[in-house]
Design an enzyme around this catalytic site. Structure first.
Site, mmCIF file in Angstrom:
data_model
loop_
_atom_site.group_PDB
_atom_site.id
_atom_site.type_symbol
_atom_site.label_atom_id
_atom_site.label_comp_id
_atom_site.label_asym_id
_atom_site.label_seq_id
_atom_site.Cartn_x
_atom_site.Cartn_y
_atom_site.Cartn_z
ATOM 1 C CD GLU A 235 2.607 1.944 -3.296
ATOM 2 O OE1 GLU A 235 2.902 1.720 -2.118
ATOM 3 O OE2 GLU A 235 2.617 3.087 -3.791
ATOM 4 C CG ASP B 199 0.279 8.138 -2.006
ATOM 5 O OD1 ASP B 199 -0.203 7.932 -0.889
ATOM 6 O OD2 ASP B 199 1.411 7.747 -2.349
ATOM 7 C CD GLU C 100 4.904 9.422 0.856
ATOM 8 O OE1 GLU C 100 3.989 8.951 1.571
ATOM 9 O OE2 GLU C 100 5.298 8.871 -0.187
HETATM 10 C C1 GCV Z 1 3.640 2.214 2.938
HETATM 11 C C2 GCV Z 1 2.700 5.738 -0.828
HETATM 12 C C3 GCV Z 1 4.002 5.830 -0.098
HETATM 13 C C4 GCV Z 1 4.483 4.449 0.307
HETATM 14 C C5 GCV Z 1 3.384 3.787 1.143
HETATM 15 C C6 GCV Z 1 2.124 3.715 0.304
HETATM 16 C C7 GCV Z 1 0.962 3.110 1.039
HETATM 17 O O1 GCV Z 1 2.887 5.144 -2.076
HETATM 18 O O2 GCV Z 1 4.956 6.474 -0.889
HETATM 19 O O3 GCV Z 1 5.664 4.596 1.060
HETATM 20 O O4 GCV Z 1 3.767 2.510 1.561
HETATM 21 O O5 GCV Z 1 1.757 5.022 -0.085
HETATM 22 O O6 GCV Z 1 0.152 3.872 1.539
HETATM 23 O O7 GCV Z 1 0.869 1.900 1.121
#
Ligand code: GCV
Length: 718
Positions: free
Chosen positions: A305, A384, A412
C-alpha cells in the site's frame, strides 16, 4: 468505622433494590469490581482478609495493590498487608521469595504462568498465588479477582495457567498527530505532544487493563509509520510510556519506516544490503535500547500500500527483515515483519489475477530464510479483515518460520463503533481452522505444530480517548476476547463472553445469559447483512462504512468491490479454483481438495472460492439468489432480536450504558437494513431474479443508495 459500615450497608441495599441506579460510563472496563452481595460477599471477604507479599519487585507490588483495590471494592474491606499467614490470607510467592519450598512445581509455571491453590499452611487456610516471576503473580492476582467478581467458588482453588503464546500484543495504528487509522473510539490515547513529561494517568489504566488479560506488548505507532517515531525526542516519549507499562509486564515496540535512514539519517539509500544502512539501523537500535532497555523490537509494513521496502532495491522481505534483526539481536529484540503485501503497480503484475494470492507468493519461498529473531505477521485471512474470511493459506505453509497471527480488534469492516458484533467467534473460527498440515491455525501460531519457541499474536487495537475506551461498551469485549485468546487460543468465545459479561455488567444469570446469547450470534448476523455466503470487500471506498458493491471505477482493480464479488448475469463469486485464479492451490492438499468442489466447500465460503450460478441450490433447497436474500433478512432480524433482548435488561443495567447500547443497537438496525436493501437493489439489477415470496422490496431505488456520500466518516486516513 460504624458510619462507613452503615454507608456500605446502605449502598448494598440500594444496589439490591435497584441495581441499575449507579452511574457508569464504561471507563472501568471489565475491572469494575462491583460490590458483591450475600454469600459471594461473605466468601470473598473470608478469602481476602490479608495479603502476604514477600516479593518486593514492582510487579509484585502492583499485584498487591490490585488485590487491595479489587477486594476493597468487592467486599468493602481492604485486605491488610501481613508478614505472617492467618486464615484468609492471599499469599503471593515466588521460589525466590518464599522461605519454604512452595507446594507447586515451578517447572509447570514457565516465565509468566502462575498457580492459584487453596492450601493449608501452618494450620491456616490460605490462597496461594505462586509464580516463578513477579509478573506471574500479577497475572494470578487478576485471575483471582476475575473469579471473585464472577462470584466463583473460592474455597477449593487448584488452577495452573501459563500462556501458550509468547508475544501477546496490541498494534496501535495511532499517528503522531493524534489521529488513529481505522480508529472509532476517539483520538489516540498517546498524548505525544506532552510526553515524556506528562504521563497521563490513563496510561496506567491502559496497562492494568492489558495485564488483566495477559497482553505483554504494544506497538505504539501506526504501521503506516512516520520516520519521526525513531528520532530522539520520540524515543524519549516511548521510553516514558515503557516506564509506565513495565510493572505490568508490557513491552513497548515501534513500527519502523523502511526509509528512515534516508528521511532522518541523511543516507542516500535504504538498501538492506548496503553496509551503511545496516550500520545506521544498528546505531538506532543501540540508541533505543539505551533509553528503553527492554524494548521489544520493530514492526514493519514494507512494500505494501505504498510503503517503501527492500523490494525497492530488488531485495527480498527476508533481506530486509534479517538486516533489522541483526541490529536488534544483541539487545534481545525481535523483528515482526508483516505479510500483508500487495505491491503498488501490481495492476501490471500477472499475479493480479487474485490479490488473495500475493502474500503467499511473496513469502512462501522465503520459508527458512528468516533470522531466528524474526516473526512474520500474517492477517487472519488473505484479503483484509472481512466479516468472514477463510484462514490465510500461509498458516501451515511456512513451517520453518514463526508466523504471528494478526487480528483486527478495531472493526474497520464490521460495523465500526456502533454495531454489536462480538469478534470472539471470528477469532475462534480462524484459530480452530484445520490447516490440513497436521494441526489447526492455533497450533501453528502457538508453535506446537512446528516446534517454535518464539511465537506471537497481535490485535489491531480498538482503543481511543472515548470514556469507554473502545467506542462502545460491547466493543470492549473484543479487546477482552483478544487478550484471553492470546493467552490461551483454546478457550471458547462463549466462555470468554460469559466472563466478560459477568464482570462488565453483573454475574446475575438474568444478565449474563441474554447478553451472551446476543453476543454469540452477533458476528454471524453482521456477515449475513453485509457479506453473506462468502462475499467480501463490498464496503464503501476509503472509509469502508456501509455498502457499495457497485464501485467499479477505482484506479487499481483490486480496490473495487466488483473485483471481489464478480456478479454477472449467470452468477456471483470469485472463482479461485483451478479454472479461476487457482488460489485454492495455496492450501495444503486436503484443504485444497475440499475447497476445489462446490459440494465440499462450506456454504458460508462459497462465493469466496467459487463463481456460483444464481439458481444453484443451497442445502436448504432454495436457490442461491433466494438464499442470499434470506441471509440479508436474517441478519436484519437478528439485530431486531438483540434490540428486544436488550430492552428486557433495562432494569438490570445502569442507565448510561443501557442507553448508549440501546441507541447503538437502533443505529445498527437502521444500518443493517440499509446494507440489506442496498445490496439486494444492486445484485437484483444483475441477477434479474424476483425477490423470494415474502421478502420486502428495498426501501429505495439503487441510485438512491449509490448517491450516498460520507466525507467525514471516522478512521479514514486522508
Ligand atoms: C494500516 C487495510 C486498511 C489500512 C491498513 C492496512 C494494513 O488496507 O484499510 O488502513 O493500514 O489494511 O493492514 O496495513
Amino acid at each position: 468505622m460504624w458510619s462507613r459500615l452503615c454507608c456500605w450497608l446502605l449502598a448494598c441495599a440500594i444496589l439490591t433494590v435497584a441495581p441499575a441506579a449507579s452511574a457508569e460510563d464504561g471507563y472501568q472496563l471489565w475491572l469494575r469490581y462491583a460490590p458483591l452481595q450475600g454469600a459471594a460477599l461473605q466468601s470473598a471477604a473470608a478469602h481476602a482478609k490479608a495479603i502476604m507479599v514477600p516479593a518486593q519487585g514492582p510487579s509484585a507490588q502492583t499485584a498487591q495493590a490490585e488485590l487491595q483495590r479489587g477486594f476493597a471494592s468487592l467486599t468493602g474491606k481492604t485486605p491488610q498487608s501481613t508478614q505472617s499467614l492467618t486464615d484468609g490470607t492471599i499469599w503471593l510467592a515466588t521460589p525466590a521469595s518464599s522461605p519454604t519450598p512452595l507446594p507447586v512445581s515451578p517447572s509447570t509455571l514457565g516465565e509468566e504462568g502462575y498457580a492459584i491453590r487453596t492450601i493449608r499452611m501452618q494450620g491456616k487456610t490460605v490462597t496461594l498465588i505462586a509464580a516463578n516471576h513477579d509478573i506471574g503473580l500479577l497475572y494470578g492476582a487478576f485471575h483471582l479477582l476475575r473469579l471473585a467478581s464472577s462470584e466463583a467458588d473460592l474455597d477449593h482453588l487448584d488452577i495452573t495457567s501459563t500462556p501458550r503464546i509468547k508475544l501477546r500484543m496490541l498494534n496501535h495504528w495511532d499517528n503522531l498527530d493524534g489521529t488513529v487509522e481505522r480508529g472509532y473510539a476517539g483520538a489516540s490515547i498517546w498524548d505525544w505532544w506532552h510526553l515524556p513529561d506528562f504521563k497521563d494517568p490513563r496510561y496506567t489504566e491502559y496497562a492494568r487493563a492489558n495485564a488483566s488479560i495477559g497482553i505483554n506488548g504494544t506497538v505504539l505507532n501506526n504501521v503506516n509509520a512516520k520516520a519521526d517515531s525513531l528520532t530522539a525526542p520520540y524515543i524519549a516519549k516511548a521510553a516514558a510510556l515503557a516506564d509506565v507499562f513495565r510493572p505490568y509486564g508490557i513491552k513497548v515496540y515501534l513500527s519502523a519506516k523502511w526509509s528512515a535512514p534516508i528521511e532522518i539519517g541523511s543516507l542516500k539509500t535504504a538498501d538492506p544490503l548496503d553496509p551503511q544502512v545496516a550500520k545506521w539501523w544498528a546505531a538506532k537500535a543501540d540508541e533505543i535500547y539505551a533509553a528503553i532497555p527492554d524494548f521489544g523490537g520493530f514492526l514493519v509494513k514494507a512494500n505494501s500500500e505504498g510503503q517503501p521496502g527492500p523490494q525497492d532495491y530488488h531485495r527480498t522481505h527476508a533481506d530486509g527483515a534479517n538486516m533489522l534483526a541483526a541490529a536488534l539481536k544483541p539487545h534481545g529484540g525481535v523483528v515482526i515483519w508483516r505479510a500483508f503485501v500487495y505491491a503498488a503497480g501490481a495492476q501490471k503484475d500477472p499475479r493480479l489475477d487474485d490479490r488473495a494470492k500475493q502474500a503467499y507468493d511473496d513469502f512462501k519461498p522465503l520459508d527458512g530464510k528468516f533470522a531466528d529473531n524474526v516473526l512474520v505477521q500474517v492477517k487472519n485471512g488473505a484479503i483484509d479483515f472481512q466479516p468472514r474470511e477463510p484462514f490465510h493459506p500461509l498458516f501451515g505453509a511456512m513451517p520453518k518460520t514463526p508466523l504471528m497471527m494478526e487480528f483486527q480488534i478495531t472493526k474497520e469492516y464490521i460495523g465500526q463503533s456502533t454495531h454489536l458484533t462480538y469478534l470472539g467467534p471470528l477469532f475462534e473460527e480462524t484459530l480452530r481452522a484445520d490447516t490440513g498440515t497436521g494441526g489447526t491455525v492455533a497450533d501453528v501460531v502457538d508453535g506446537k505444530l512446528d516446534h517454535h519457541r518464539l511465537t506471537g499474536i497481535a490485535g489491531i487495537a480498538n482503543i481511543g480517548t472515548d470514556r469507554n475506551w473502545s467506542g462502545s461498551i460491547f466493543n470492549q469485549a473484543d479487546w477482552y476476547a483478544f487478550g484471553r485468546l492470546a493467552w490461551d487460543p483454546q478457550l471458547s468465545a462463549q466462555q470468554i463472553a460469559q466472563e466478560w459479561a459477568a464482570q462488565t455488567f453483573s454475574p446475575d444469570p438474568r444478565v449474563v445469559t441474554p447478553v451472551v446469547a446476543m453476543m454469540e450470534g452477533s458476528r454471524e448476523a453482521a456477515v449475513d447483512y453485509m457479506t453473506p455466503l462468502g462475499l467480501a470487500h463490498v464496503m464503501g471506498t476509503g472509509h469502508h462504512y456501509g455498502p457499495a458493491p457497485w464501485i467499479a471505477n477505482l484506479e487499481r482493480p483490486e480496490w473495487n468491490p466488483v473485483y471481489y464479488h464478480r456478479a454477472d448475469a449467470e452468477g456471483i463469486g470469485f472463482d479461485r479454483t483451478a479454472k479461476g485464479s487457482n488460489a485454492i492451490a495455496q492450501y495444503a492438499p486436503p484443504v485444497a481438495a475440499r475447497l476445489s468442489k462446490l459440494e465440499t466447500t462450506p456454504e458460508k465460503e462459497w462465493l469466496w472460492f467459487h463463481h456460483v450460478g444464481w439458481d444453484q441450490k443451497l442445502a436448504s433447497g432454495e436457490t442461491l439468489w433466494d438464499g442470499l436474500v434470506h441471509h440479508y433478512d436474517h441478519g436484519v432480524a437478528y439485530v431486531a432480536g438483540m434490540q428486544q433482548t436488550w430492552e428486557t435488561l433495562r432494569p438490570l443495567i445502569d442507565a448510561e450504558r443501557f442507553t448508549q447500547t440501546q441507541t447503538y443497537l437502533a443505529i445498527q438496525h437502521r444500518e443493517a437494513q440499509w446494507w440489506r436493501d442496498a445490496s439486494i437493489a444492486y445484485f437484483q439489477s444483475i441477477s434479474h431474479r424476483p425477490l423470494p415470496a415474502g421478502a420486502a422490496a428495498p426501501a429505495h431505488g439503487l441510485d438512491w443508495y449509490k448517491a450516498l456520500r460520507f466525507p467525514y466518516a471516522p478512521g479514514n486516513p486522508k
